[in-house]
Design a protein around this motif. Structure first.
Motif, short mmCIF file in Angstrom:
data_model
loop_
_atom_site.label_atom_id
_atom_site.label_comp_id
_atom_site.label_asym_id
_atom_site.label_seq_id
_atom_site.Cartn_x
_atom_site.Cartn_y
_atom_site.Cartn_z
N VAL A 63 0.88 -1.38 -0.27
CA VAL A 63 -0.27 0.49 0.11
C VAL A 63 1.05 0.98 0.20
O VAL A 63 0.52 2.18 -0.30
CB VAL A 63 -0.53 -0.34 1.07
CG1 VAL A 63 -1.53 -1.36 1.10
CG2 VAL A 63 -0.54 0.23 2.58
N LYS A 64 2.10 1.18 0.20
CA LYS A 64 3.29 2.28 0.11
C LYS A 64 2.73 3.73 -2.10
O LYS A 64 3.04 2.27 -2.43
CB LYS A 64 4.24 1.82 0.32
CG LYS A 64 4.84 1.81 1.23
CD LYS A 64 6.48 1.04 1.62
CE LYS A 64 6.96 0.89 2.74
NZ LYS A 64 8.07 0.28 3.07
N GLY A 65 2.19 4.53 -0.98
CA GLY A 65 2.13 4.67 -2.04
C GLY A 65 0.37 5.84 -2.53
O GLY A 65 0.77 6.32 -3.21
N ARG A 66 0.31 4.56 -1.84
CA ARG A 66 -1.47 5.30 -1.96
C ARG A 66 -2.34 5.41 -0.80
O ARG A 66 -3.30 6.05 -0.57
CB ARG A 66 -1.67 3.61 -2.21
CG ARG A 66 -1.10 3.06 -4.24
CD ARG A 66 -1.71 2.20 -4.48
NE ARG A 66 -1.54 0.57 -3.80
CZ ARG A 66 -2.54 0.05 -3.71
NH1 ARG A 66 -4.14 0.15 -3.81
NH2 ARG A 66 -2.70 -1.20 -3.08
N PHE A 67 -1.61 4.38 -0.04
CA PHE A 67 -2.56 5.21 1.43
C PHE A 67 -1.52 5.80 2.47
O PHE A 67 -0.35 5.48 2.64
CB PHE A 67 -2.30 3.03 1.91
CG PHE A 67 -3.45 2.36 1.48
CD1 PHE A 67 -4.23 2.92 0.35
CD2 PHE A 67 -4.10 1.50 2.31
CE1 PHE A 67 -4.75 1.94 -0.43
CE2 PHE A 67 -5.00 0.61 1.57
CZ PHE A 67 -5.17 1.00 0.63
N THR A 68 -2.43 6.11 2.89
CA THR A 68 -2.27 7.07 4.73
C THR A 68 -2.16 7.01 5.74
O THR A 68 -3.86 6.95 5.42
CB THR A 68 -1.86 8.80 3.70
OG1 THR A 68 -1.01 8.87 2.51
CG2 THR A 68 -1.04 9.86 4.83
N ILE A 69 -1.80 7.46 7.21
CA ILE A 69 -1.81 6.99 7.70
C ILE A 69 -2.23 7.85 8.78
O ILE A 69 -0.88 8.70 8.71
CB ILE A 69 -2.00 5.86 8.33
CG1 ILE A 69 -2.48 5.41 10.08
CG2 ILE A 69 -0.08 6.03 9.34
CD1 ILE A 69 -2.03 4.27 10.63
#
Length: 122
Positions: A63-69
């Motif tokens: 999910v790196k580059g697509r998701f943010t927490i």
């Protein structure tokens, strides 16, 4: 602490969603928070985690580059921004809280929310 996740839904590939998780209880700012997901027939897997202060984040490679927490301790909230969604992201997403241990290991999380379903169609 009790956790309640929301924000799931059905989107087409390439779409976006924002998941939210509210915590009920004391000392939210002392917990590390994480998001996990479980697809049908598969084991629960780590997605993202954030430290108690919000300065330290970890994302699964998928999910790196697509998701943010992110988190807001004043509101007792943790968020997961999902962008560029793919059909393989379809799963029930769970938020979880931990006092210690690893940010990425499922057994190290002490409290779990009920989950929110994300469905991505191609």
């Amino acid at each position: 602490v009790q956790l309640q996740a929301s924000g799931g839904g059905s989107v087409q590939a390439g779409g976006s969603l924002r998941l939210s998780c509210v915590a009920y209880g004391r000392a939210f700012s002392t917990y590390g928070m994480g998001w996990f997901r479980q697809a049908p027939g598969k084991e629960r897997e780590f997605v993202a985690a954030i430290g108690w202060s919000g300065d330290n984040t970890v994302l699964a490679d998928s999910v790196k580059g697509r998701f943010t927490i992110a988190r807001d301790n004043a509101k007792k909230m943790v968020y997961l921004e999902l962008n560029g969604l793919k059909p393989e992201d379809t799963a029930v997403y769970y938020c979880a809280a931990r006092r210690g241990g690893s940010m990425v290991r499922t057994p190290d999380y002490d409290y779990w929310g009920q989950g929110t379903l994300v469905t991505v169609s191609s």
